[in-house]
Design a protein around this motif. Structure first.
Motif, short mmCIF file in Angstrom:
data_model
loop_
_atom_site.label_atom_id
_atom_site.label_comp_id
_atom_site.label_asym_id
_atom_site.label_seq_id
_atom_site.Cartn_x
_atom_site.Cartn_y
_atom_site.Cartn_z
N VAL A 20 -0.15 -5.99 -43.83
CA VAL A 20 0.58 -5.78 -45.08
C VAL A 20 0.14 -4.47 -45.73
N LEU A 21 -1.15 -4.18 -45.69
CA LEU A 21 -1.64 -2.90 -46.22
C LEU A 21 -1.04 -1.74 -45.42
N VAL A 22 -1.02 -1.87 -44.11
CA VAL A 22 -0.43 -0.82 -43.27
C VAL A 22 1.03 -0.62 -43.64
N ALA A 23 1.76 -1.71 -43.86
CA ALA A 23 3.18 -1.61 -44.22
C ALA A 23 3.36 -0.86 -45.53
N GLU A 24 2.48 -1.14 -46.49
CA GLU A 24 2.58 -0.45 -47.78
C GLU A 24 2.29 1.04 -47.64
N LEU A 25 1.22 1.37 -46.94
CA LEU A 25 0.82 2.77 -46.81
C LEU A 25 1.75 3.56 -45.91
N LYS A 26 2.14 2.96 -44.80
CA LYS A 26 2.90 3.69 -43.78
C LYS A 26 4.39 3.76 -44.09
N THR A 27 4.94 2.74 -44.73
CA THR A 27 6.39 2.66 -44.92
C THR A 27 6.81 2.66 -46.39
N ALA A 28 6.23 1.76 -47.17
CA ALA A 28 6.74 1.53 -48.52
C ALA A 28 6.65 2.76 -49.42
N VAL A 29 5.57 3.50 -49.31
CA VAL A 29 5.35 4.60 -50.25
C VAL A 29 6.35 5.73 -50.03
N TYR A 30 6.41 6.29 -48.82
CA TYR A 30 7.27 7.46 -48.63
C TYR A 30 8.74 7.11 -48.50
N GLY A 41 3.00 11.30 -50.93
CA GLY A 41 3.65 10.40 -49.99
C GLY A 41 3.25 10.68 -48.55
N VAL A 42 3.16 11.97 -48.21
CA VAL A 42 2.73 12.34 -46.85
C VAL A 42 1.30 11.90 -46.61
N ALA A 43 0.41 12.17 -47.56
CA ALA A 43 -0.99 11.82 -47.40
C ALA A 43 -1.17 10.31 -47.25
N THR A 44 -0.44 9.54 -48.05
CA THR A 44 -0.54 8.08 -47.96
C THR A 44 -0.02 7.59 -46.62
N THR A 45 1.08 8.17 -46.16
CA THR A 45 1.65 7.75 -44.87
C THR A 45 0.70 8.07 -43.73
N VAL A 46 0.04 9.21 -43.81
CA VAL A 46 -0.95 9.57 -42.78
C VAL A 46 -2.05 8.51 -42.72
N SER A 47 -2.50 8.05 -43.89
CA SER A 47 -3.51 6.99 -43.91
C SER A 47 -2.99 5.72 -43.26
N GLY A 48 -1.73 5.37 -43.57
CA GLY A 48 -1.14 4.19 -42.95
C GLY A 48 -0.99 4.33 -41.45
N GLU A 49 -0.59 5.51 -41.01
CA GLU A 49 -0.46 5.75 -39.56
C GLU A 49 -1.82 5.63 -38.87
N LEU A 90 -4.45 3.87 -39.85
CA LEU A 90 -4.84 2.46 -39.78
C LEU A 90 -4.02 1.71 -38.73
N ASP A 91 -2.76 2.09 -38.59
CA ASP A 91 -1.91 1.46 -37.58
C ASP A 91 -2.43 1.76 -36.18
N VAL A 92 -2.77 3.02 -35.93
CA VAL A 92 -3.30 3.41 -34.62
C VAL A 92 -4.66 2.76 -34.38
N ARG A 93 -5.52 2.77 -35.39
CA ARG A 93 -6.86 2.19 -35.24
C ARG A 93 -6.78 0.67 -35.03
N GLY A 94 -5.69 0.07 -35.48
CA GLY A 94 -5.54 -1.38 -35.31
C GLY A 94 -5.59 -1.81 -33.87
N ALA A 95 -5.23 -0.91 -32.96
CA ALA A 95 -5.27 -1.24 -31.53
C ALA A 95 -6.69 -1.53 -31.06
N LEU A 96 -7.69 -1.05 -31.79
CA LEU A 96 -9.08 -1.27 -31.41
C LEU A 96 -9.63 -2.58 -31.98
#
Length: 387
Positions: free
Chosen positions: A227-237, A202-210, A212-218
């Motif tokens: 939607v992928l960010v929501a799944e990885l960052k929030t839904a899993v953990y 769960g931690v590893a998946t959330t790190v991936s989501g975070e 992608l969320d930060v990189r999204g600013a670029l």
């Protein structure tokens, strides 16, 4: 009454007429003995026990840390101030565990507390990434650190450096203790390894989501898969792993665990879609959330992705002018919200969240009662939050 909402307070007693003062008071209503009521009661019992475990853990860590230096104890005091809330994750662990036949309150409470402490760690680190010093309207770890150092007379530059470091370390401490809670003697040794693996994944998946969320600013808003960010960052953990952990602790069949994983994933995405909507066009008086912060940040949400993809040149100019402006005012925010409505982004995101909630309810019906009904209530609560 929603399953995640705060429990209702006892009703006021009805006044007894003076001439009946000596009469015996009416008997209280018989407690609800239905399976659903028993499960709800059990969930609250586990959750209350988990909250006590967390309070005791923080107190013990503060006691140990003060022997090193008072500043180390301050770190745990700041964590204590941001721990808690609706305790959603402990309730999900408890519901899955009890609903699938578990009966050890102490074991369930330790696993539930671990998931809440993990959430605290994620929140603290998320605020570091977002440079936020307020959470739920109150100073977070960074904000409390800044206030304490400012009172000591430290310089602004020195404070800025210390604030981020304190929040990062506080999140690390909470994360470590989340795993420590799983290693207690209350959790059966036979399942500790799988519970630790689930939490770590769960931690590893959330790190991936975070990331992608930060990189999204670029990237352009229309190019970010929110939607992928929501799944990885929030839904899993926050949803899938707590539900699966309850099933593992209950030694439930693999089929039930798989269903809970599906419920958690689609419900978590729907939850985040609703949360993003509330953060942009919700009523702050009802939600307690500002409608300016996400737009000022230029947060890459599904709302913005759809709006940017459909905007005509005039609408695109409005979005380009206002989204991502640190000084965005309410008039500018209203202009953006108008574009979100006119392009159909709001209705499409609401429809997507409704579909996710419907899928979660349908999946839940394949679970045994009263767990199926309890989880349907959770879906209704979280997907139908006030706008």
């Amino acid at each position: 009454m929603g399953h995640i909402s705060e429990r209702r307070q006892p009703g006021a007693m009805v006044a007894v007429p003076a001439r009946l003062d000596t009469a015996a008071p009416p008997a209280p209503p018989a407690p609800d003995r239905t399976p659903g009521a028993a499960l709800a009661h059990g969930v609250e019992q586990v959750t209350d026990t988990a909250a006590r475990i967390l309070r005791d853990l923080v107190a013990e860590q503060r006691r140990r840390a003060v022997a090193f230096d008072p500043a180390c104890a301050d770190l745990w005091q700041d964590l204590d101030a941001v721990t808690g809330g609706k305790l959603l994750r402990p309730r999900l662990v408890a519901a899955a565990y009890l609903g699938l036949g578990g009966g050890d309150v102490a074991a369930a409470a330790h696993v539930a507390a671990a998931h809440e402490l993990l959430h605290t760690a994620m929140v603290v680190h998320d605020d570091v990434l977002d440079h936020d010093e307020v959470r739920r309207g109150h100073p977070n770890v960074a904000g409390r650190t800044r206030a304490r150092l400012a009172a000591s007379g430290a310089s602004r530059s020195a404070i800025d450096q210390q604030v981020g470091a304190a929040a990062l370390l506080a999140g690390d401490a909470a994360l470590a203790q989340a795993f420590g809670l799983l290693a207690t003697g209350h959790v059966p040794a036979a399942v500790v390894g799988e519970l630790v693996r689930l939490l770590a994944d769960g931690v590893a998946t959330t790190v991936s989501g975070e990331l992608l969320d930060v990189r999204g600013a670029l990237a352009a808003p229309a190019d970010v898969d929110a939607v992928l960010v929501a799944e990885l960052k929030t839904a899993v953990y926050s949803f899938r792993v707590p539900l699966e952990s309850g099933a593992v602790l209950a030694d439930a069949p693999g089929a039930a665990r798989a269903v809970l994983a599906g419920v958690g994933t689609v419900l978590g995405v729907a939850y985040q879609l609703v949360d993003d909507e509330l953060g942009t066009i919700g009523d702050p008086a009802l939600t307690g959330k500002s409608v300016l912060s996400d737009l000022r940040e230029g947060k890459r949400t599904e709302l913005l992705r759809i709006a940017w993809g459909r905007a005509d040149p005039q609408q695109a100019a409005v979005l380009a002018t206002h989204v991502g402006r640190a000084d965005l005012d309410e008039a500018g925010a209203r202009a953006v919200v108008d574009v979100l409505h006119v392009t159909g982004a709001v209705e499409d995101v609401r429809a997507l969240a409704r579909r996710g909630a419907d899928i979660a309810r349908t999946l839940a019906t394949t679970l045994p009662e009263p767990l199926a009904t309890y989880l349907a209530g959770v879906v209704d609560d979280l997907a139908g939050r006030a706008r």
